[in-house]
Scaffold this motif. Structure first.
Motif, PDB file in Angstrom:
ATOM      1  N   UNK A 176      10.545   7.978  -5.225  1.00 52.93           N
ATOM      2  CA  UNK A 176      11.196   9.301  -5.036  1.00 52.93           C
ATOM      3  C   UNK A 176      12.403   8.852  -4.186  1.00 52.93           C
ATOM      4  N   UNK A 177      13.653   9.385  -4.738  1.00 50.32           N
ATOM      5  CA  UNK A 177      15.006   9.000  -3.719  1.00 50.32           C
ATOM      6  C   UNK A 177      15.276  10.194  -3.479  1.00 50.32           C
ATOM      7  N   UNK A 178      15.564  11.491  -4.290  1.00 50.96           N
ATOM      8  CA  UNK A 178      15.976  12.766  -3.739  1.00 50.96           C
ATOM      9  C   UNK A 178      15.755  13.661  -4.803  1.00 50.96           C
ATOM     10  N   UNK A 179      15.646  14.857  -4.442  1.00 51.78           N
ATOM     11  CA  UNK A 179      15.545  15.943  -5.323  1.00 51.78           C
ATOM     12  C   UNK A 179      17.028  16.776  -5.609  1.00 51.78           C
ATOM     13  N   UNK A 180      17.360  17.059  -6.571  1.00 48.89           N
ATOM     14  CA  UNK A 180      18.350  17.976  -7.020  1.00 48.89           C
ATOM     15  C   UNK A 180      18.223  19.261  -7.613  1.00 48.89           C
ATOM     16  N   UNK A 181      18.642  20.331  -7.183  1.00 52.01           N
ATOM     17  CA  UNK A 181      18.385  21.718  -7.748  1.00 52.01           C
ATOM     18  C   UNK A 181      19.531  22.480  -8.010  1.00 52.01           C
ATOM     19  N   UNK A 182      19.798  23.003  -9.018  1.00 51.09           N
ATOM     20  CA  UNK A 182      21.011  23.952  -9.564  1.00 51.09           C
ATOM     21  C   UNK A 182      20.481  25.276  -9.156  1.00 51.09           C
ATOM     22  N   UNK A 183      21.004  25.659  -7.968  1.00 53.91           N
ATOM     23  CA  UNK A 183      20.708  27.042  -7.338  1.00 53.91           C
ATOM     24  C   UNK A 183      21.825  28.155  -7.564  1.00 53.91           C
ATOM     25  N   UNK A 184      22.887  27.925  -8.351  1.00 51.87           N
ATOM     26  CA  UNK A 184      23.875  28.690  -8.640  1.00 51.87           C
ATOM     27  C   UNK A 184      23.369  29.944  -9.080  1.00 51.87           C
ATOM     28  N   UNK A 185      22.296  29.807  -9.939  1.00 50.02           N
ATOM     29  CA  UNK A 185      21.458  30.834 -10.408  1.00 50.02           C
ATOM     30  C   UNK A 185      19.836  30.627 -10.638  1.00 50.02           C
ATOM     31  N   UNK A 186      18.908  31.341 -10.522  1.00 49.91           N
ATOM     32  CA  UNK A 186      17.653  31.006 -10.099  1.00 49.91           C
ATOM     33  C   UNK A 186      16.866  31.940 -11.174  1.00 49.91           C
ATOM     34  N   UNK A 187      15.905  31.254 -11.626  1.00 47.63           N
ATOM     35  CA  UNK A 187      14.908  31.727 -12.670  1.00 47.63           C
ATOM     36  C   UNK A 187      13.712  32.408 -11.867  1.00 47.63           C
ATOM     37  N   UNK A 188      13.446  33.865 -12.015  1.00 42.00           N
ATOM     38  CA  UNK A 188      12.437  34.432 -11.531  1.00 42.00           C
ATOM     39  C   UNK A 188      11.400  34.703 -12.299  1.00 42.00           C
ATOM     40  N   UNK A 189      10.192  34.166 -12.327  1.00 38.92           N
ATOM     41  CA  UNK A 189       9.001  34.158 -13.390  1.00 38.92           C
ATOM     42  C   UNK A 189       8.053  35.066 -12.476  1.00 38.92           C
ATOM     43  N   UNK A 190       7.576  36.077 -13.356  1.00 42.06           N
ATOM     44  CA  UNK A 190       6.597  37.071 -13.028  1.00 42.06           C
ATOM     45  C   UNK A 190       5.721  37.395 -14.183  1.00 42.06           C
ATOM     46  N   UNK A 191       4.475  37.963 -13.947  1.00 37.98           N
ATOM     47  CA  UNK A 191       3.672  38.574 -14.868  1.00 37.98           C
ATOM     48  C   UNK A 191       3.435  39.825 -14.953  1.00 37.98           C
ATOM     49  N   UNK A 192       3.649  40.561 -16.061  1.00 38.25           N
ATOM     50  CA  UNK A 192       3.526  41.910 -16.272  1.00 38.25           C
ATOM     51  C   UNK A 192       2.277  42.245 -17.255  1.00 38.25           C
ATOM     52  N   UNK A 193       1.561  43.210 -17.063  1.00 38.38           N
ATOM     53  CA  UNK A 193       0.332  43.642 -18.090  1.00 38.38           C
ATOM     54  C   UNK A 193       0.763  43.786 -19.373  1.00 38.38           C
ATOM     55  N   UNK A 194       0.055  43.361 -20.540  1.00 35.11           N
ATOM     56  CA  UNK A 194       0.625  43.272 -21.613  1.00 35.11           C
ATOM     57  C   UNK A 194       0.694  44.854 -22.108  1.00 35.11           C
ATOM     58  N   UNK A 195      -0.088  45.906 -21.643  1.00 32.80           N
ATOM     59  CA  UNK A 195       0.215  47.257 -21.930  1.00 32.80           C
ATOM     60  C   UNK A 195       1.737  47.656 -21.762  1.00 32.80           C
ATOM     61  N   UNK A 196       2.292  46.845 -20.761  1.00 35.58           N
ATOM     62  CA  UNK A 196       3.690  47.321 -20.600  1.00 35.58           C
ATOM     63  C   UNK A 196       4.782  46.814 -21.478  1.00 35.58           C
ATOM     64  N   UNK A 197       4.486  46.141 -22.378  1.00 34.51           N
ATOM     65  CA  UNK A 197       5.234  45.091 -23.137  1.00 34.51           C
ATOM     66  C   UNK A 197       6.399  46.121 -23.875  1.00 34.51           C
ATOM     67  N   UNK A 198       6.058  47.222 -24.105  1.00 35.19           N
ATOM     68  CA  UNK A 198       6.815  48.105 -24.912  1.00 35.19           C
ATOM     69  C   UNK A 198       8.197  48.512 -24.067  1.00 35.19           C
ATOM     70  N   UNK A 199       7.928  48.396 -22.739  1.00 37.53           N
ATOM     71  CA  UNK A 199       8.900  48.944 -21.959  1.00 37.53           C
ATOM     72  C   UNK A 199       9.845  47.795 -21.612  1.00 37.53           C
ATOM     73  N   UNK A 200       9.711  46.653 -21.999  1.00 36.06           N
ATOM     74  CA  UNK A 200      10.472  45.363 -21.352  1.00 36.06           C
ATOM     75  C   UNK A 200      11.148  45.045 -22.765  1.00 36.06           C
ATOM     76  N   UNK A 201      12.466  44.422 -22.146  1.00 35.09           N
ATOM     77  CA  UNK A 201      13.604  43.799 -23.323  1.00 35.09           C
ATOM     78  C   UNK A 201      14.546  42.987 -22.462  1.00 35.09           C
ATOM     79  N   UNK A 202      14.723  41.998 -23.167  1.00 37.55           N
ATOM     80  CA  UNK A 202      15.743  40.891 -22.567  1.00 37.55           C
ATOM     81  C   UNK A 202      17.065  41.933 -22.101  1.00 37.55           C
ATOM     82  N   UNK A 203      17.720  41.486 -21.194  1.00 40.60           N
ATOM     83  CA  UNK A 203      19.011  42.273 -20.652  1.00 40.60           C
ATOM     84  C   UNK A 203      18.761  43.337 -19.790  1.00 40.60           C
TER      85      UNK A 203
END
Length: 356
Positions: A176-203
């Motif tokens: 390993x030499x060094x780590x590079x991260x693009x932090x201008x925008x970040x991905x936020x990953x989280x889990x949601x109960x499958x029963x709430x899928x109908x209330x979710x949509x991209x955007x």
């Protein structure tokens, strides 16, 4: 004389009882509110982890000694910027040699082409010179690749972490030499109960907070909903994108995510007005009566809850008056004294209720 004495005693007792008989109790005081429709949304809360939009651990691909380092810890770098240069004198010499050989091969090919047009040489000689030229070009490409293996550049714009090497260090493939991260925008990953899928949509808009940055909120939007539902947890992974222009957020941070879904206008009431009885739910409605405001028990269907309020799906209409405090003192059909309270004044509700 006995009958006269008896009648006198009865009359005196009736008069005395009438003077001391208890007065009829006043209707109990209850606090009421007028049913209204308000803006309502389904709120979904989850815990998620931030990840860089692009992230890579830069490592060596050859065994060589570090000649120079082109970055400082935590520095912002741009794509193509030199990060580390390894010793490559031998590889550079091979590149020069390959370039010279390529030049000679090109000259021989051009001479053979000219002679072929005048029928001085056979076509087979031209094919030989063409093969030599292709070989020289491939040899130069290989030498350049070996040289570039020793010159490490940033693959994208980002922020470098802490370097783990020094000048003169000999690195080996995979070190390993060094780590590079693009932090201008970040991905936020989280889990949601499958029963709430109908209330979710991209955007959809999300609001995230972190205990590491108290008092700050960060907004983003849902980008992707995973196509797979976990068969153990019965949940689905959702990814939101959170802009990070200030750089305050770091990959790996734990965030509390709030999503607002299904915006609508709904009847909402104070949660204190809800009276559960077995599987059913009721409220007490105050309606006009012959002797004054009278209590009516009304079954309602409730929806989503939020802080201090409950959504009513059916059973109430806008403009009706319901009891919010004092429900324990009433029953269907009794007359009450309704009191409307301005909560903004902060007066304790107990001052508006009596102990009857």
């Amino acid at each position: 004389m006995r009958p006269l004495f008896t009648m006198t005693f009865v009359w005196f007792a009736l008069v005395s009882w009438g003077q001391h008989a208890p007065a009829q109790s006043a209707p109990p005081r209850v606090i009421v509110e007028v049913v209204q429709t308000t803006d309502f949304v389904d709120r979904l809360e989850a815990i998620g982890t931030l990840q860089a939009a692009e992230s890579v651990q830069i490592s060596a691909s050859v065994t060589e000694t570090i000649r120079s380092i082109g970055f400082d810890d935590g520095e912002t770098v741009t794509r193509g910027q030199l990060l580390v240069e390894l010793e490559h004198e031998e590889e550079s010499a091979r590149v020069d040699e390959a370039r010279a050989a390529l030049e000679i091969a090109r000259q021989e090919f051009d001479r053979a082409s000219a002679l072929l047009s005048s029928d001085t040489v056979a076509e087979s000689l031209l094919q030989t010179r063409q093969r030599d030229l292709a070989f020289a070009e491939a040899r130069l490409a290989g030498a350049l690749a070996q040289e570039q293996d020793r010159i490490i550049r940033a693959p994208f714009d980002g922020v470098v972490g802490l370097r783990t090497i020094s000048l003169g260090t000999t690195v080996r493939p995979g070190d390993a030499i060094v780590r590079i991260d693009d932090v201008s925008e970040l991905n936020l990953d989280f889990s949601v109960p499958a029963v709430r899928l109908a209330t979710l949509a991209p955007g959809q808009r999300v609001v995230a907070v972190s205990s590491a940055l108290p008092g700050e909120t960060f907004q983003g939007e849902v980008q992707t909903i995973d196509s797979f539902v976990d068969t153990v947890t019965r949940s689905v992974l959702v990814r939101a994108v959170v802009p990070n222009p200030s750089g305050r957020l770091k990959p790996g941070m734990l965030m509390t995510v709030n999503i607002e879904a299904s915006p609508r206008r709904s009847i909402t009431v104070n949660e204190a007005a809800i009276v559960p009885f077995g599987p059913d739910t009721f409220v007490y409605v105050v309606a006009p009566g012959d002797a004054g405001p009278v209590v009516e028990q009304r079954e309602v269907t409730i929806g989503t809850r939020r802080a201090g309020e409950v959504e009513i799906l059916s059973g109430l209409a806008e403009g009706e008056t319901i009891i919010t405090h004092g429900t324990m003192k009433v029953r269907p059909g009794v007359t009450v004294t309704p009191v409307e309270v301005d909560r903004a004044k902060g007066t304790p509700l107990s001052q508006f209720l009596d102990n009857t």
